[in-house]
Each structure stands twice: as structure tokens, then as C-alpha cells.
Design an enzyme around this catalytic site. Structure first.
Site, PDB file in Angstrom:
ATOM      1  CG  ASN A   1     -77.739  26.389 -72.193  1.00  0.00           C
ATOM      2  OD1 ASN A   1     -77.570  26.016 -73.292  1.00  0.00           O
ATOM      3  ND2 ASN A   1     -77.298  27.373 -71.675  1.00  0.00           N
TER       4      ASN A   1
ATOM      5  CE  LYS B   1     -74.607  26.471 -69.631  1.00  0.00           C
ATOM      6  NZ  LYS B   1     -73.886  27.040 -68.749  1.00  0.00           N
TER       7      LYS B   1
ATOM      8  CG  HIS C   1     -76.517  31.592 -71.495  1.00  0.00           C
ATOM      9  ND1 HIS C   1     -75.195  31.678 -70.937  1.00  0.00           N
ATOM     10  CD2 HIS C   1     -77.284  30.891 -70.419  1.00  0.00           C
ATOM     11  CE1 HIS C   1     -75.034  30.929 -70.144  1.00  0.00           C
ATOM     12  NE2 HIS C   1     -76.225  30.412 -69.641  1.00  0.00           N
TER      13      HIS C   1
ATOM     14  CD  GLU D   1     -71.901  29.584 -70.155  1.00  0.00           C
ATOM     15  OE1 GLU D   1     -72.520  29.058 -71.147  1.00  0.00           O
ATOM     16  OE2 GLU D   1     -72.040  28.996 -69.122  1.00  0.00           O
TER      17      GLU D   1
ATOM     18  CD  GLU E   1     -79.167  31.083 -66.749  1.00  0.00           C
ATOM     19  OE1 GLU E   1     -79.426  29.818 -66.677  1.00  0.00           O
ATOM     20  OE2 GLU E   1     -78.161  31.552 -67.694  1.00  0.00           O
TER      21      GLU E   1
ATOM     22  N   GLY F   1     -72.406  26.899 -63.456  1.00  0.00           N
ATOM     23  CA  GLY F   1     -71.379  26.019 -63.518  1.00  0.00           C
ATOM     24  C   GLY F   1     -70.212  25.996 -62.285  1.00  0.00           C
TER      25      GLY F   1
ATOM     26  CB  SER G   1     -75.324  25.327 -59.597  1.00  0.00           C
ATOM     27  OG  SER G   1     -74.127  25.471 -60.080  1.00  0.00           O
TER      28      SER G   1
HETATM   29  P1  PGA Z   1     -75.513  25.552 -64.833  1.00  0.00           P
HETATM   30  O1  PGA Z   1     -75.761  26.415 -66.080  1.00  0.00           O
HETATM   31  O2  PGA Z   1     -76.748  24.698 -64.289  1.00  0.00           O
HETATM   32  O3  PGA Z   1     -74.267  24.369 -65.452  1.00  0.00           O
HETATM   33  O4  PGA Z   1     -74.888  26.222 -63.664  1.00  0.00           O
HETATM   34  C1  PGA Z   1     -76.872  27.031 -65.881  1.00  0.00           C
HETATM   35  C2  PGA Z   1     -77.087  27.763 -67.145  1.00  0.00           C
HETATM   36  O5  PGA Z   1     -75.966  28.465 -67.745  1.00  0.00           O
HETATM   37  O6  PGA Z   1     -78.031  27.996 -67.904  1.00  0.00           O
END
Ligand code: PGA
Length: 252
Positions: free
Chosen positions: A9, A11, A95, A97, A167, A173, A213
Site C-alpha cells: 500500500n 498510500k 483502511h 486511515e 491492521e 507506521g 509495521s
Molecule cells: P505500515 O502500514 O506497514 O507502514 O505500518 C501498513 C498499512 O497501513 O497498510
């Protein structure tokens, strides 16, 4: 047996030239690899150039969001039909976010899943609790209602086209990964939910990815768990070396 699935992803990262470059390096890096499904989800603006870049490879293309309407006066939105026409096979839906910054509800997520399926796009549906919810030991309750409302009135045959991503928001992140035990426990909970809501067969066939992560250093431990079938990778998917390693380690 469920085939491992590693999805990147990106983003809101990568202008077109950088997106092509990343896709081309990744394609080279994993050219000889088999036994794993690989997906990249660039921003809408880079779908076209990434599609070009991954031609002739086994890497699939996905988008990070859609709107549920087919077309019309919805300024700034993109439909499932549009991403289909741009070469996407997959879309990430719900997601954290999008839930957090764009106030997406489970009901909207349900509409988006249905819109994706109607356009022959494979949804990757994200669920997961916040840190506060986990501290209050409410993680299962939260994920259960995300599943109940998000999958409302979806048929068992729809499930064959869907991937779920767990997640935990506190691990995205942040550099904090859920321990393999914490992740496996929730994955087992999610699979059990599908067993109850649909059938053992549907639950056994469903791929559940872990996200938050994920790195070359933790993918093996995660994918070694019986209910973890792959990963949805954010930050670490922006570097072809690192993402390539994660993909390699998922089959090794
Ligand atoms: P990250 O994000 O690997 O940077 O923690 C995962 C995600 O949001 O899909």
C-alpha cells in the site's frame, strides 16, 4: 492450502516517475519468485504508469480506495468501474486511515465492497482496533462489529473474491508490530467469525493478511502462524529491496 499474498500500500507517495522506477525495480527483484501473489497499490495518478511498468510480470495492480457510485456528480471521487478500466484487479477498502481521516463508516465500507464486486474488482477489506480500544480490552468487540456491519448481506460466493486485512491501528507506521501471538489470536478470531457467519469452507479458504509495521525481520514469524496468510505492507513497500525481501521471506 491458502497461497501467501503480499500487498504493498503506497498510500499518498510517489509521483509518476518515482512510481515507475519503484515498480520496475520490484519487478526485477522478484522475477524468479513463485508461490506467492504480489500486489502493488499506487495512488490513482500513478496507476497507468505502474501498469505499464509491471507488464509481463506476475505483479497485480490495485487501488487504495473507491467511491461506491458508478458515475455522476461526485467531484473528486473515483468509481470501481474507473479503476477497472485503469487495469486494477484489486482495491483496498476501509483502511484505518480512511476510517480516521475521512470518517468512513462500516456502512460506507459495506457499500464500497458491493460496488467493487459488481465491477469485478477484488476487495481487500481492512479491520482493526485503535490503541485505546485495545487498552480497554475491546479489540474483539470492535473487530466483530466492523465485520458484522462491513459484510452485511454479502453472500458466501462473494467471500471467494474477498481478502481481509487485520491492521491494528496502533501498529501502523509506528514501528510497533503486534507480537505474532497477538496477531495470530486476532486472525483466529476473524476466521472463526467467518466460520460462524458463513461456513467452515468459506472460513478456511479466506486469506487474512496482517498489516502494521511489517518488515523483512518480522514477516517469517507472522506468516508462520496458521491463520496469517500474508501481509499488507505500507512504509516498507516503498523500497524495492525491502519489499522484495518481505516477498521472498514469505515463501522461504
Ligand atoms: P505500515 O502500514 O506497514 O507502514 O505500518 C501498513 C498499512 O497501513 O497498510
Amino acid at each position: 492450502m491458502r497461497r501467501p499474498f503480499i500487498a504493498g500500500n503506497w498510500k499518498m507517495n510517489k509521483v509518476n516517475a518515482a512510481a515507475s522506477e519503484l515498480a520496475i525495480s520490484l519487478k526485477d527483484k522478484i522475477a524468479d519468485l513463485d508461490g506467492v501473489d504480489v500486489l502493488v497499490c499506487p495512488p490513482f495518478t500513478a496507476l497507468n504508469c505502474v501498469l505499464e511498468a509491471i507488464k509481463g510480470s506476475k505483479i497485480a495492480l490495485g487501488a487504495q480506495n473507491i467511491y461506491w457510485q458508478k458515475e455522476g456528480a461526485f467531484t473528486g471521487e473515483v468509481s470501481a468501474q474507473m479503476i477497472k478500466s485503469a487495469g486494477c484487479e484489486y482495491v483496498i477498502i476501509g483502511h484505518s486511515e480512511r476510517r480516521k481521516y475521512f470518517s468512513e463508516s462500516n456502512q460506507e465500507i459495506n457499500k464500497k465492497i458491493k460496488a467493487a464486486l459488481a465491477a469485478d474488482i477484488l476487495p481487500i477489506v481492512c479491520v482493526g482496533e485503535t490503541l485505546e480500544e485495545r487498552e480497554q480490552a475491546r479489540e474483539e468487540e470492535v473487530v466483530r462489529s466492523q465485520l458484522q456491519e462491513g459484510f452485511d448481506s454479502l453472500a458466501e460466493q462473494d467471500l471467494e473474491k474477498i481478502t481481509v486485512a487485520y491492521e491494528p491501528v496502533w501498529a501502523i507506521g509506528t514501528g510497533k508490530t503486534a507480537t505474532t501471538d497477538q496477531a495470530e489470536q486476532m486472525h483466529a478470531f476473524i476466521r472463526e467469525w467467518f466460520r460462524q457467519a458463513y461456513s467452515s469452507k468459506a472460513a478456511e479458504n479466506l486469506r487474512i493478511l496482517y498489516g502494521g509495521s511489517v518488515k523483512p525481520g518480522n514477516i517469517k514469524g507472522l506468516i508462520g502462524q496458521s491463520n496469517i496468510d500474508g501481509a499488507l505492507v505500507g512504509g516498507a513497500s516503498l523500497d524495492p529491496e525491502t519489499f522484495g525481501e518481505i516477498i521472498k521471506f514469505s515463501v522461504a
